[in-house]
Design a protein around this motif. Sequence first.
Motif, PDB file in Angstrom:
ATOM      1  N   VAL A 110       0.133 -17.612  16.161  1.00  0.00           N
ATOM      2  CA  VAL A 110       1.744 -17.043  16.033  1.00  0.00           C
ATOM      3  C   VAL A 110       2.485 -18.398  15.706  1.00  0.00           C
ATOM      4  O   VAL A 110       3.522 -18.375  14.954  1.00  0.00           O
ATOM      5  N   ALA A 111       2.457 -19.557  16.739  1.00  0.00           N
ATOM      6  CA  ALA A 111       3.351 -20.737  16.414  1.00  0.00           C
ATOM      7  C   ALA A 111       3.024 -21.274  15.140  1.00  0.00           C
ATOM      8  O   ALA A 111       3.940 -21.735  14.422  1.00  0.00           O
ATOM      9  N   GLY A 112       1.735 -21.169  14.619  1.00  0.00           N
ATOM     10  CA  GLY A 112       1.561 -21.839  13.349  1.00  0.00           C
ATOM     11  C   GLY A 112       2.211 -20.970  12.262  1.00  0.00           C
ATOM     12  O   GLY A 112       2.732 -21.520  11.292  1.00  0.00           O
ATOM     13  N   ALA A 263     -10.904 -16.847   9.317  1.00  0.00           N
ATOM     14  CA  ALA A 263     -11.387 -17.583  10.317  1.00  0.00           C
ATOM     15  C   ALA A 263     -10.690 -19.222   9.815  1.00  0.00           C
ATOM     16  O   ALA A 263     -10.218 -20.003  10.835  1.00  0.00           O
ATOM     17  N   GLY A 264     -10.945 -19.517   8.561  1.00  0.00           N
ATOM     18  CA  GLY A 264     -10.419 -20.723   8.027  1.00  0.00           C
ATOM     19  C   GLY A 264      -9.122 -20.873   8.186  1.00  0.00           C
ATOM     20  O   GLY A 264      -8.273 -21.903   8.588  1.00  0.00           O
ATOM     21  N   PHE A 265      -8.135 -19.891   7.960  1.00  0.00           N
ATOM     22  CA  PHE A 265      -6.832 -19.666   8.051  1.00  0.00           C
ATOM     23  C   PHE A 265      -6.211 -20.082   9.450  1.00  0.00           C
ATOM     24  O   PHE A 265      -5.505 -20.895   9.723  1.00  0.00           O
ATOM     25  N   VAL A 266      -6.937 -19.161  10.096  1.00  0.00           N
ATOM     26  CA  VAL A 266      -6.825 -19.323  12.018  1.00  0.00           C
ATOM     27  C   VAL A 266      -7.010 -20.972  12.297  1.00  0.00           C
ATOM     28  O   VAL A 266      -6.039 -21.687  13.056  1.00  0.00           O
ATOM     29  N   ALA A 267      -8.068 -21.697  12.003  1.00  0.00           N
ATOM     30  CA  ALA A 267      -8.416 -22.830  12.243  1.00  0.00           C
ATOM     31  C   ALA A 267      -7.374 -23.982  11.796  1.00  0.00           C
ATOM     32  O   ALA A 267      -6.815 -24.808  12.495  1.00  0.00           O
ATOM     33  N   VAL A 268      -6.909 -23.724  10.609  1.00  0.00           N
ATOM     34  CA  VAL A 268      -6.032 -24.526   9.884  1.00  0.00           C
ATOM     35  C   VAL A 268      -4.570 -24.378  10.700  1.00  0.00           C
ATOM     36  O   VAL A 268      -3.825 -25.487  10.965  1.00  0.00           O
ATOM     37  N   LEU A 269      -4.226 -23.254  10.811  1.00  0.00           N
ATOM     38  CA  LEU A 269      -2.720 -23.125  11.740  1.00  0.00           C
ATOM     39  C   LEU A 269      -2.929 -23.641  13.234  1.00  0.00           C
ATOM     40  O   LEU A 269      -1.908 -24.365  13.552  1.00  0.00           O
ATOM     41  N   VAL A 273      -0.155 -26.751  14.219  1.00  0.00           N
ATOM     42  CA  VAL A 273       0.514 -26.655  15.500  1.00  0.00           C
ATOM     43  C   VAL A 273       0.193 -27.744  16.359  1.00  0.00           C
ATOM     44  O   VAL A 273       0.921 -28.506  17.064  1.00  0.00           O
ATOM     45  N   SER A 274      -0.879 -28.020  16.519  1.00  0.00           N
ATOM     46  CA  SER A 274      -1.311 -28.994  17.568  1.00  0.00           C
ATOM     47  C   SER A 274      -1.305 -30.572  17.205  1.00  0.00           C
ATOM     48  O   SER A 274      -1.096 -31.466  18.118  1.00  0.00           O
ATOM     49  N   ASN A 275      -1.946 -30.630  15.972  1.00  0.00           N
ATOM     50  CA  ASN A 275      -2.453 -31.989  15.578  1.00  0.00           C
ATOM     51  C   ASN A 275      -1.503 -32.679  14.486  1.00  0.00           C
ATOM     52  O   ASN A 275      -1.309 -33.775  14.053  1.00  0.00           O
ATOM     53  N   GLY A 276      -0.673 -31.593  13.591  1.00  0.00           N
ATOM     54  CA  GLY A 276       0.271 -32.017  12.692  1.00  0.00           C
ATOM     55  C   GLY A 276      -0.372 -31.846  11.319  1.00  0.00           C
ATOM     56  O   GLY A 276      -1.618 -31.247  11.036  1.00  0.00           O
ATOM     57  N   LEU A 277       0.322 -32.054  10.248  1.00  0.00           N
ATOM     58  CA  LEU A 277      -0.181 -31.674   8.705  1.00  0.00           C
ATOM     59  C   LEU A 277      -1.308 -32.491   8.397  1.00  0.00           C
ATOM     60  O   LEU A 277      -2.087 -31.954   7.653  1.00  0.00           O
TER      61      LEU A 277
END
Length: 371
Positions: A110-112, A263-269, A273-277
Amino acid sequence: MSASLSSARSRAALRVSARISVELLLVLVMTAVVLWLLGQMWSVVWPLVLGLLLTTLTWPPTRFLLRRGWRPAPAASLVTVLFLVVAAAVVALIAVPVASQSGDLSDGVVAGLHKVRDWAAGPPLNVGEDQISSALDNAVERIQKSAGSITTTVVTGVNTVVNGLVTAVLALFLMFFFLKDGPRFLPWLTRQLPGRLAVHVPAVASRSWDTLGSFVRSQAAVGLLDAVFIGIGLWIVDVPLVLPLAVLTFVSAFVPIVGALFAGFVAVLIALVSNGLTDALIVLAIIVAVQQLEGNVFQPIIQSRGLGLHAAVILLAVTLGGNLAGVVGSLLAVPVAAVFAVFWNYLREQLAEPPGEPGGGEPQADAAVPS
């Protein structure tokens, strides 16, 4: 000078169109009735389906023991006990931690999505807020409702049923009986059916079982490899929630095309959010590389034969299954579509004209039945 329409031919065409329309309507009504009956009996159908899927995974070791001279009952008992031990280990080591982190996974997604919306609203895209708010709000609502359950539903296998424990026990008992008595089912079915049904129904059932087993085992192997490689990549990049993301990758492998994208979309989000672009782009590169490795190396080696379904058919089946039954419908959509394809191909074989006799005579009922 234009020719006038023939009234006789027009009436004949209308009669044929009316007859075809009535027949199609009857087929649609019958399909709706069957779906309604399945919905009414879902508390029984779901353990049966789950037991069949578990049997496709546990049948190879059972067959190995049977070929070594084991009796069916001891072989099925040993494989069932070993399966319970493995399942208990998975629940203790994976399912419990994943369930405890599923809320964090949902919040991260959600944050992503909010972060993507803020980025799209600024330069260089400058997308208007009203253009994306509605779609993203709908996505956020759906994820908040179901993202946490996407992993836990299949890890536990019983969350869609009110009494999950009873469903699991029924599925295990059914798996045991399928393993013990499975080889005797088709001969028994042949004796129970009259006439041509005694030939056609066992033939379709045998082909459907081969297709279902091939799909489940190959997708499980490919999903495990994807989860391991992507999980290692996420761990190296130091992305949080590595275990839930790896489990989500494994589960999503059972929904071809759509599952890998999700699954890939969730991992990228989560990485965004946590590590940056920068790390998000690295995670995207890892996922693309693993997916390419899967498509060009893993699947050709593991899958001896495909499902015979076009990608568009898979997408439509997953969409329809998700709309009808949520996560469980998405997971079961492709196997069900593959079984329908088996039935359709067998029907075409039976209705095909015999070689050397174009347009003549009735098709032979047993022409394409495997020995």
